[in-house]
Design an enzyme around this catalytic site. Sequence first.
Site, PDB file in Angstrom:
ATOM      1  N   LYS A  44       0.840  -1.152   0.125  1.00 40.18           N
ATOM      2  CA  LYS A  44      -0.123   0.226  -0.100  1.00 40.18           C
ATOM      3  C   LYS A  44       1.012   1.297  -0.130  1.00 40.18           C
ATOM      4  O   LYS A  44       1.684   1.652   0.813  1.00 40.18           O
ATOM      5  CB  LYS A  44      -0.753  -0.013   1.382  1.00 40.18           C
ATOM      6  CG  LYS A  44      -1.902   1.168   1.285  1.00 40.18           C
ATOM      7  CD  LYS A  44      -2.684   1.240   2.617  1.00 40.18           C
ATOM      8  CE  LYS A  44      -2.134   2.431   3.145  1.00 40.18           C
ATOM      9  NZ  LYS A  44      -1.887   4.003   2.576  1.00 40.18           N
TER      10      LYS A  44
ATOM     11  N   GLU B  44       9.310  16.004  15.616  1.00 39.77           N
ATOM     12  CA  GLU B  44       9.695  16.156  14.216  1.00 39.77           C
ATOM     13  C   GLU B  44       8.648  16.949  13.589  1.00 39.77           C
ATOM     14  O   GLU B  44       7.400  17.143  13.526  1.00 39.77           O
ATOM     15  CB  GLU B  44       9.390  14.702  13.455  1.00 39.77           C
ATOM     16  CG  GLU B  44       9.747  14.654  12.044  1.00 39.77           C
ATOM     17  CD  GLU B  44       9.601  13.150  11.298  1.00 39.77           C
ATOM     18  OE1 GLU B  44       8.330  12.386  11.666  1.00 39.77           O
ATOM     19  OE2 GLU B  44      10.448  12.565  10.863  1.00 39.77           O
TER      20      GLU B  44
END
Length: 484
Positions: free
Chosen positions: A178, A388
């Site tokens: 995917k 992040e």
Amino acid sequence: MQLDIPYHLENFIGGNFIGPLSGNFIDNINPATGAVYGQVPDSNAKDVEAAVKAAKKAFPAWSVMPVEKRFTILNKIASLIDDNLDTLALAETNDNGKPLWLSKLIDIPRASSNFRFFATGIMHFSTDSHSMEDKAINYTLRQPIGIAGCISPWNLPLYLFTWKIAPALAAGNCVIAKPSEVTPVTAFLLGKICKEAGLPDGVLNIIHGVGPHCGEAIVKHPEIKAISFTGSTRAGEHIASVAAPMFKKLSLELGGKNPNIIFADCDWDKMMDTTIRSSFSNQGQICLCGSRILIEESIYEKFKTEFVKRVKQLTVGDPLEDNKQGAIVSKMHFDKVMNCIILAKVEGGKILCGGSATRPEGRCAEGYFIKPTVIEGLGPDCKTNQEEIFGPVVTLQSFKTTEEALQLANATQYGLAATIWTQDISKANQVAAKVQSGIIWVNCWLVRDLRTPFGGMKDSGVGREGGWEALRFFTEPKNVCIQF
Ligand code: NAD
């Protein structure tokens, strides 16, 4: 071959291109223009079930196919990727917003290298034997696992998708893969290429859809025995909580907050050129980008002045033109990065350049563009230096001693990559040994040898990809002991 991109993308299951069983699609948006330009299948557990059925059917023949034959097919896929470089690069840029020159230079060539590397690798893969003198001998069989699930992110779409698929297939597994729903087109085209290359039906199945519907169904499926995931730490944590109790093999390549440690004795020009790249390549959306720049105090002001001057020269605009920086991948990610910049200001950070969105004229006026941003004045514990951001945003911090540099470098929960700049070889080796990161570059960045172990420590992941590590991950070791 002609690679056409239909408005409605399809899943690739059992060698056929078919729409999602639910009939539902989601918009595919070009981030450089903000316009919807395609539809992505919103697949769910039923589509995954169909793919598993196809993979089960294909596995007995594929898993025992002689490696020379597997090599030939995978090598052909690599050649077809090369032959279609221009089409694939344009598709990647339209999906992701990255400059076309970057897609042509890095993303697509690396996708073909991944196939070529593991096609040849499997021809040389071997296993151990352990002799017990005159008593017995053990040998280790390494057999394919069965069906592997490969789930990848949007930042390096075909590059990371193939980095997982190629070793899984080379080792004799069938794959349910995917891509990110944000950048699905080159994965769709890969299905066309695999068909043309003669990959048997059902060996690779490519399903499109969102994480909670489609990705989760792959992770949960009891007949998918290994999950190789690259993406955010948040999703990785969730995937581990589902897959670990099912005793699946798990490889997790997650987020980073990488330090770039610059000592006063560095090769200045090389460091400066590379630091511009390591900070802002792909709009800072590479897990390996150095987002925390740590500079020895004696050169801090000199570094700041030249770095900010050079960053201001980076052109931001239409990724189909000759710009250094393209668009941020999606509106959602654009908002996230902009909120991180606001937070940095609230935390007391001083914006040295950038800090705002920008709107190019013409066809990209509605696109998602952010000026490369440099921030100073923030300590190691604030959110800006802990979490992040994954965009064109870096912070500057100074250090006085090597100990302090190490403290700052290791001050986050992440441990993916680090860069060290010094001409002192002893210092470089000492620091490399003490930085808590899975990948260390000394006086360079993003120099990649596909044979080396790739992956992170701490919250940046579990396991390693690359070289034999990947082929070992996608095989099950079985010891056979024979008594004399
Ligand atoms: P993401 O975690 O949102 O999505 C990654 C993939 O996982 C997508 O295909 C998504 O659909 C799928 N997914 C999401 N939730 C899922 C679930 N519950 N179950 C199964 N699948 C699920 O990440 P992203 O925003 O696409 O990518 C950016 C992140 O990837 C950043 O954190 C970046 O650091 C990381 N990354 C890491 C590496 C590495 O090698 N360590 C490389 C590239 C990117």
